[in-house]
Design a protein around this motif. Structure first.
Motif, PDB file in Angstrom:
ATOM      1  N   THR A  81     -11.053  14.788   1.389  1.00 20.65           N
ATOM      2  CA  THR A  81     -12.169  14.818   0.676  1.00 20.65           C
ATOM      3  C   THR A  81     -13.625  14.547   1.590  1.00 20.65           C
ATOM      4  O   THR A  81     -14.475  15.322   1.181  1.00 20.65           O
ATOM      5  CB  THR A  81     -12.203  13.734  -0.245  1.00 20.65           C
TER       6      THR A  81
ATOM      7  N   ARG B 162     -11.710  21.778  -6.423  1.00 20.48           N
ATOM      8  CA  ARG B 162     -11.334  20.528  -6.233  1.00 20.48           C
ATOM      9  C   ARG B 162     -10.476  20.089  -7.327  1.00 20.48           C
ATOM     10  O   ARG B 162     -10.521  20.734  -8.325  1.00 20.48           O
ATOM     11  CB  ARG B 162     -12.773  19.599  -6.123  1.00 20.48           C
ATOM     12  N   ARG B 163      -9.832  18.810  -7.282  1.00 18.64           N
ATOM     13  CA  ARG B 163      -8.978  18.263  -7.973  1.00 18.64           C
ATOM     14  C   ARG B 163      -9.612  18.085  -9.370  1.00 18.64           C
ATOM     15  O   ARG B 163     -10.837  17.673  -9.515  1.00 18.64           O
ATOM     16  CB  ARG B 163      -8.675  16.777  -7.513  1.00 18.64           C
TER      17      ARG B 163
ATOM     18  N   ILE C  14       0.776  -1.197   0.058  1.00 21.14           N
ATOM     19  CA  ILE C  14       0.202  -0.050   0.105  1.00 21.14           C
ATOM     20  C   ILE C  14       0.937   1.270   0.046  1.00 21.14           C
ATOM     21  O   ILE C  14       1.883   1.330   0.669  1.00 21.14           O
ATOM     22  CB  ILE C  14      -1.076   0.110   1.200  1.00 21.14           C
ATOM     23  N   GLY C  15       0.587   2.010  -0.923  1.00 17.92           N
ATOM     24  CA  GLY C  15       1.526   3.296  -1.044  1.00 17.92           C
ATOM     25  C   GLY C  15       2.453   3.310  -2.361  1.00 17.92           C
ATOM     26  O   GLY C  15       2.752   4.432  -2.656  1.00 17.92           O
TER      27      GLY C  15
ATOM     28  N   GLU D 275       3.194   3.466  -5.961  1.00 19.59           N
ATOM     29  CA  GLU D 275       2.672   3.944  -7.102  1.00 19.59           C
ATOM     30  C   GLU D 275       3.381   3.935  -8.115  1.00 19.59           C
ATOM     31  O   GLU D 275       3.071   4.636  -9.395  1.00 19.59           O
ATOM     32  CB  GLU D 275       1.840   5.216  -6.606  1.00 19.59           C
TER      33      GLU D 275
ATOM     34  N   THR E 155       3.641   7.663   1.402  1.00 23.72           N
ATOM     35  CA  THR E 155       2.684   7.944   0.381  1.00 23.72           C
ATOM     36  C   THR E 155       1.339   7.426   0.700  1.00 23.72           C
ATOM     37  O   THR E 155       0.125   8.064   0.360  1.00 23.72           O
ATOM     38  CB  THR E 155       3.021   7.077  -0.922  1.00 23.72           C
ATOM     39  N   GLY E 156       1.316   6.205   1.559  1.00 24.05           N
ATOM     40  CA  GLY E 156       0.062   5.796   2.210  1.00 24.05           C
ATOM     41  C   GLY E 156      -0.744   6.845   3.043  1.00 24.05           C
ATOM     42  O   GLY E 156      -1.920   7.140   2.955  1.00 24.05           O
TER      43      GLY E 156
ATOM     44  N   PRO F  23     -10.339  10.724  -3.976  1.00 26.11           N
ATOM     45  CA  PRO F  23      -9.531  11.709  -4.579  1.00 26.11           C
ATOM     46  C   PRO F  23      -8.407  11.300  -5.415  1.00 26.11           C
ATOM     47  O   PRO F  23      -7.871  12.184  -6.067  1.00 26.11           O
ATOM     48  CB  PRO F  23      -8.918  12.502  -3.297  1.00 26.11           C
ATOM     49  N   MET F  24      -8.237   9.920  -5.430  1.00 24.75           N
ATOM     50  CA  MET F  24      -7.137   9.560  -6.485  1.00 24.75           C
ATOM     51  C   MET F  24      -7.827   9.478  -7.852  1.00 24.75           C
ATOM     52  O   MET F  24      -6.940   9.262  -8.598  1.00 24.75           O
ATOM     53  CB  MET F  24      -6.740   8.111  -5.929  1.00 24.75           C
TER      54      MET F  24
ATOM     55  N   ARG G 258      -0.282  10.269   2.831  1.00 20.90           N
ATOM     56  CA  ARG G 258      -0.689  11.264   1.681  1.00 20.90           C
ATOM     57  C   ARG G 258      -2.171  10.715   1.555  1.00 20.90           C
ATOM     58  O   ARG G 258      -2.939  11.522   1.414  1.00 20.90           O
ATOM     59  CB  ARG G 258       0.357  11.192   0.727  1.00 20.90           C
ATOM     60  N   ASP G 259      -2.040   9.430   0.803  1.00 21.14           N
ATOM     61  CA  ASP G 259      -3.463   9.145   0.331  1.00 21.14           C
ATOM     62  C   ASP G 259      -4.608   9.060   1.441  1.00 21.14           C
ATOM     63  O   ASP G 259      -5.855   9.538   1.229  1.00 21.14           O
ATOM     64  CB  ASP G 259      -3.252   7.751  -0.352  1.00 21.14           C
TER      65      ASP G 259
ATOM     66  N   LEU H 131     -15.803  12.140  -6.775  1.00 15.42           N
ATOM     67  CA  LEU H 131     -16.199  13.026  -5.494  1.00 15.42           C
ATOM     68  C   LEU H 131     -15.892  12.288  -4.289  1.00 15.42           C
ATOM     69  O   LEU H 131     -15.954  13.039  -3.010  1.00 15.42           O
ATOM     70  CB  LEU H 131     -17.773  13.400  -5.710  1.00 15.42           C
ATOM     71  N   HIS H 132     -15.647  11.013  -4.233  1.00 14.07           N
ATOM     72  CA  HIS H 132     -15.526  10.374  -2.840  1.00 14.07           C
ATOM     73  C   HIS H 132     -14.045   9.758  -2.806  1.00 14.07           C
ATOM     74  O   HIS H 132     -13.895   9.392  -1.534  1.00 14.07           O
ATOM     75  CB  HIS H 132     -16.549   9.178  -2.679  1.00 14.07           C
TER      76      HIS H 132
ATOM     77  N   ARG I  83      -5.482  12.652   2.042  1.00 17.44           N
ATOM     78  CA  ARG I  83      -6.455  13.076   0.826  1.00 17.44           C
ATOM     79  C   ARG I  83      -7.884  12.674   0.859  1.00 17.44           C
ATOM     80  O   ARG I  83      -8.631  13.271   0.788  1.00 17.44           O
ATOM     81  CB  ARG I  83      -5.920  12.524  -0.707  1.00 17.44           C
ATOM     82  N   ALA I  84      -7.980  11.347   1.343  1.00 16.78           N
ATOM     83  CA  ALA I  84      -9.331  10.753   1.568  1.00 16.78           C
ATOM     84  C   ALA I  84      -9.899  11.492   2.605  1.00 16.78           C
ATOM     85  O   ALA I  84     -11.008  11.939   2.357  1.00 16.78           O
ATOM     86  CB  ALA I  84      -9.179   9.104   1.729  1.00 16.78           C
TER      87      ALA I  84
END
Lengths: 595, 595
Positions: free
Chosen positions: B435, B575-576, A264-265, A267, B424-425, A300-301, B427-428, A297-298, B431-432
């Protein structure tokens, strides 16, 4: 808490998981039939011997037909769900593709949907009442989440994955969870939890992987639409091996939020989630239903690319007729595909080549070996530390293909951040070069080998000159014998490039006409391995049968003469984010070739 | 080959580069005026004293007006290019913003365009004849490519960056290359090659960075449209400091192919390229012209999102009127903005709050400190090995802000691949969570602190309830004194989240009304530093003037009482991938607030 952490041996963990699976199958009503003790190599005919007509009729209908009947009230969700529970239970007894069935929650959901329909006289959404099968590592609240590792068995999902919430809101029913291999990084499906998932067309062959539970289940029509994941071929290999449709979408179109896996993480090579289905319409409806809900919208990736309606995405000539330019890549220049694969390509190409609106162009490979070196170096950039820990924590044995991709992979090593950046830079340079390669096919523009020639006034390639899609193999052969899926690059090539790729059946099967070319001189060691596989003259390391029993000793003679009955599938590849155009191109190809 | 590798000392390299710059300015005809020996702090009035009326008229026209006149033949590209060469040369003498001018190639190009127009009576493309300035590290064939490092000076671009080829094909003229700081990782513009670029409104303040050459040049109207890059605020800080427009687009919309920088292959925090302009129309035309050319067909990293026309992207009420819901984030909860910034927000908000179609909602920050910890750990994940090598190879001194962000950054360390994946995880996950935070503002849905509550049937946020844009500061103050831009997080916050962000001027300037709040008790060390900066009571480490002379000793007294005349700018965040909607929202805000 995991069962290993509670003190169970790995064998006891496996026994517990298998008992749970069996218990859930036993709860299906009417009771799931038991197959006969002596099974043929090809078990695809068994369901019609054991299941009632209405169950057969429902489960052999494509998803678009079921959805149409569900949306008009001609079928109830309870009837459809019951039918698929029946057939999935039987499929698991035939090819070992299920981790658990969910009869209670699925039928409760189906009843709620039927009640909704009875009251409102309309469907709850575009998937109203349709059963969908789900690969195990996609989180469901309070259910196991183990990603194929013994040491993770007993960990429960804390919430439902976003993709399931979106499918749910469209009306789906979740009824079956499917097998996956140890590490999720095989093109087969072999774990110490559930053993090996085999191919219903020929049970000496693999169902593929890592979404091999889905592949086998959809192949046996125990599901008409299922969810897989793909980082090197894991949707496409099972779809191809069973002769069903499977799509690896471009990255960041569908949400991965709520999946269990190692790395996880990471990329550098992005995993994707996507559908397997008995029809191309099933693939389309899955994509459309999810993307129409604006999942970005839910999550962000995700990239907010709306799902485009197919039908008007290909170029048109002056008269308004659709035109399709297909690049044909028969061979990646590294490992020559087996005769049935080349027969499949030749068969489709010959049907297309006389079509007035389809142009066939030779699409040479561009340094696919370099792509494999980059991607196989990036897969386990931490030296597979997480996989080693997850396997070794329980003392479970390393499955042969876990060993292959980790311990025997010459490109696998623990990298520094600087090395990862350098390889990521090489990945991007390769992507740029491949773009230039694609844009140069059939035009007079310079290809990727011409470096530094660009100045600000140099012309750029024109979209109208470009090849639309690439037609190519899905692998170097049909479904291989167990533990032999060791050449990923017909699929992982497109993961590295992040191109969407869809697998489809040619309607052809391996048979006596597929002769080995005895005069062929392999180009390299991998090609030699694959060539020997042609005759089934492979070194099989350890073989487990589908119940997890070691049958290594018996294997070398325990095989049919050929890959008899293995479906012959092909792959169609599009440019990045042209998923919809890719599907439209396949629709045109299927119509033209009468597939 | 770099000049250092040819045996030159770093001082000789700098002298060579500065002489080359001066030589190119000297080649401009008519000759560029020399400013008077004694300059005021605010030099924005100098051009009108020294340049002819027609040059002033052209250079003070917004790009849309020039394009309109160029496309009808009312102006020639030669006239426009000559005017901007003049003014850019003068600007460089005032604030040190140019690395080289390109009079010969720019005028040859302008002539070719004029000839084209004379023959065909139509423009070559939508940017026909418009001069565009370019940050130095964007590759131009056969020109220097040094990214602010002495040891890289002398390396030449091997080809033109894709973005330049696309602008060229639309009709642009490239005439000026602009300064950038050592490492490209300052919010100022200070290198040992060219010294310091200062702010034309107040030359004791910074022009910002890292696109500070662009900021100062556009601020002085030596360019109406320029290209910058941004990984932590590098477009927005210079735009804000000079009171011009600047857009940090969402990632992967514009091509980065052909840029020189360290950390190539790093993708945890993605740099972007974007425009600075004297008008919002300039920002729009830049984006539209590039994206309309489908750059994704040539750069596989890009997402094929067409540029949407603004005007119909905001929600409408039943009567068809546009509705805008603005979240106002006055303070990030970590470092309180200086009084002029809060005055700027209050001023704009008060003008908007009575507007019948605009709703103002308080938008609280969500753990911005965590965002800074993540992004500042990820920026130099290799322990800044590449920057250290690039600086130390020549023996050039470390500029104060290179030291700050690398050697004095407590989050900066050499990470393992496992640690990068973990971050990075994180970060994600952030981000989630953000959101979810965004989606919960103004609704009754759960925010990010509620974990694990989701089940498959839980409702998802509805788009119609969501805030459209966030109005917030660009930094914790106006342009800071030299070497003091040490708080990035009002801009880097949106880099971590990959939200598009546009900077715009409020029309207000710092002045006597901006009093320090003597009663304020800082919340933490960073807040204290910023609060002291309010009174200019800062510890200045080393100060170079704009010609690169050390004037550290003179500094503590060599300052004005306040940030007199510094423009007050604000930031609007979307938003993105909602770049177009963000711009439409700013258009509505500017119209409503009469900006």
């Amino acid at each position: 808490m995991s069962l290993t952490a509670q003190g169970l041996s790995w064998q006891d963990v496996a026994a517990t998981a298998q008992k749970h699976r069996d218990d859930t199958i036993a709860k299906v009503k009417p009771a799931v039939s038991n197959p006969p003790g002596e099974l043929p190599w090809n078990v695809t005919g068994i369901p019609s011997q054991l299941l009632p007509k209405d169950v057969l009729h429902i489960t052999e209908s494509p998803p678009e037909s079921l959805l149409s009947q569900l949306s008009t009230g001609a079928l109830t969700s309870t009837a459809v769900t019951t039918a698929f529970l029946q057939r999935a239970g039987l499929a698991s007894k035939l090819v070992n593709c299920i981790t658990e069935l969910l009869p209670a929650r699925a039928l409760a959901r189906a009843k709620a949907l039927d009640d909704y329909y009875a009251t409102r006289k309309k469907p709850v959404g575009p998937l109203h009442g349709l059963p969908i099968s789900v690969k195990e590592h996609i989180s469901m609240k309070d259910l196991d989440l183990n990603a194929g590792f013994i040491s993770w068995v007993g960990q429960k999902g804390t919430s439902d994955a976003l993709i399931l919430r979106l499918l749910w809101s469209a009306g789906a029913v979740f009824y079956a969870r499917t097998t996956e291999p140890q590490t999720l990084m095989h093109l087969e499906t072999s774990s110490n939890i559930f053993g090996v998932t085999v191919n219903p067309y020929n049970t000496t062959l693999t169902s593929g992987g890592s979404s091999g539970g889905e592949g086998a289940l959809v192949g046996l029509r125990g599901s008409c639409l299922g969810i897989g994941t793909d980082i090197g071929g894991s949707i496409r290999s099972p779809a191809a091996n069973q002769g069903v449709f499977g799509l690896r979408p471009s990255s960041y179109r569908l949400p991965l939020d709520g999946f269990a896996a190692t790395m996880i993480g990471e990329e550098h090579v992005v995993p994707v989630v996507g559908p397997l289905s008995t029809s191309l319409e099933g693939i389309k409806v899955f994509m459309k239903v999810l993307i129409d809900q604006k999942p970005w919208l839910h999550d962000p990736m995700l990239v907010p690319l709306p799902w485009k309606a197919t039908g008007d995405l290909l170029r048109r000539d002056a008269g308004g007729k659709r035109k399709l330019r297909i690049g044909v890549l028969r061979d990646d220049g590294m490992v020559r595909p087996h005769p049935p694969i080349l027969r499949g390509i030749d068969s489709v190409v010959s049907k297309l080549s006389s079509h007035p609106d389809i142009e066939i162009i030779d699409f040479p490979p561009y340094d696919h070996d370099r792509a494999w070196r980059i991607i196989s170096s990036l897969y386990f950039a931490d030296g597979a530390a997480e996989e080693k820990e997850a396997i070794d924590a329980s003392g479970e044995p390393w499955r042969p293909l876990s060993k292959f991709i980790i311990k025997e992979n010459p490109n696998m090593k623990s990298l520094s951040v600087t090395e990862v950046w350098r390889l990521t830079g090489e990945r991007d340079a390769y992507r740029a070069a491949y773009t230039k390669h694609w844009n140069s096919i059939g035009t007079s523009l310079p290809g990727p080998e011409q470096k530094g020639e660009l100045d600000v006034a140099a012309p750029l390639a024109k979209e109208d000159d470009m090849v639309d899609v690439i037609l190519c193999p899905v692998g170097p052969g049909c479904a291989p014998p167990l533990n032999c899926a060791r050449y990923w690059n017909y699929t992982s090539q497109w993961n590295l490039l992040d191109y969407p790729a869809v697998v489809f059946p040619t309607g052809l099967y391996c048979g006596a006409e597929d002769k080995v070319d005895k005069t062929y001189k392999p180009m390299n060691e991998k090609d030699e391995y694959n060539h020997e596989l042609c005759e089934y003259h492979i070194v099989v390391y350890v073989v487990y049968d589908y119940l997890g029993r070691d049958r290594t000793d018996g294997n070398p003679t325990d095989k049919p003469e050929t890959y008899t009955d293995a479906p012959i599938s092909l792959q169609l590849v599009g440019r990045r984010y042209e998923d919809e155009k890719l599907i439209e191109a396949l629709e045109m190809i299927m119509a033209a070739a009468k597939l």
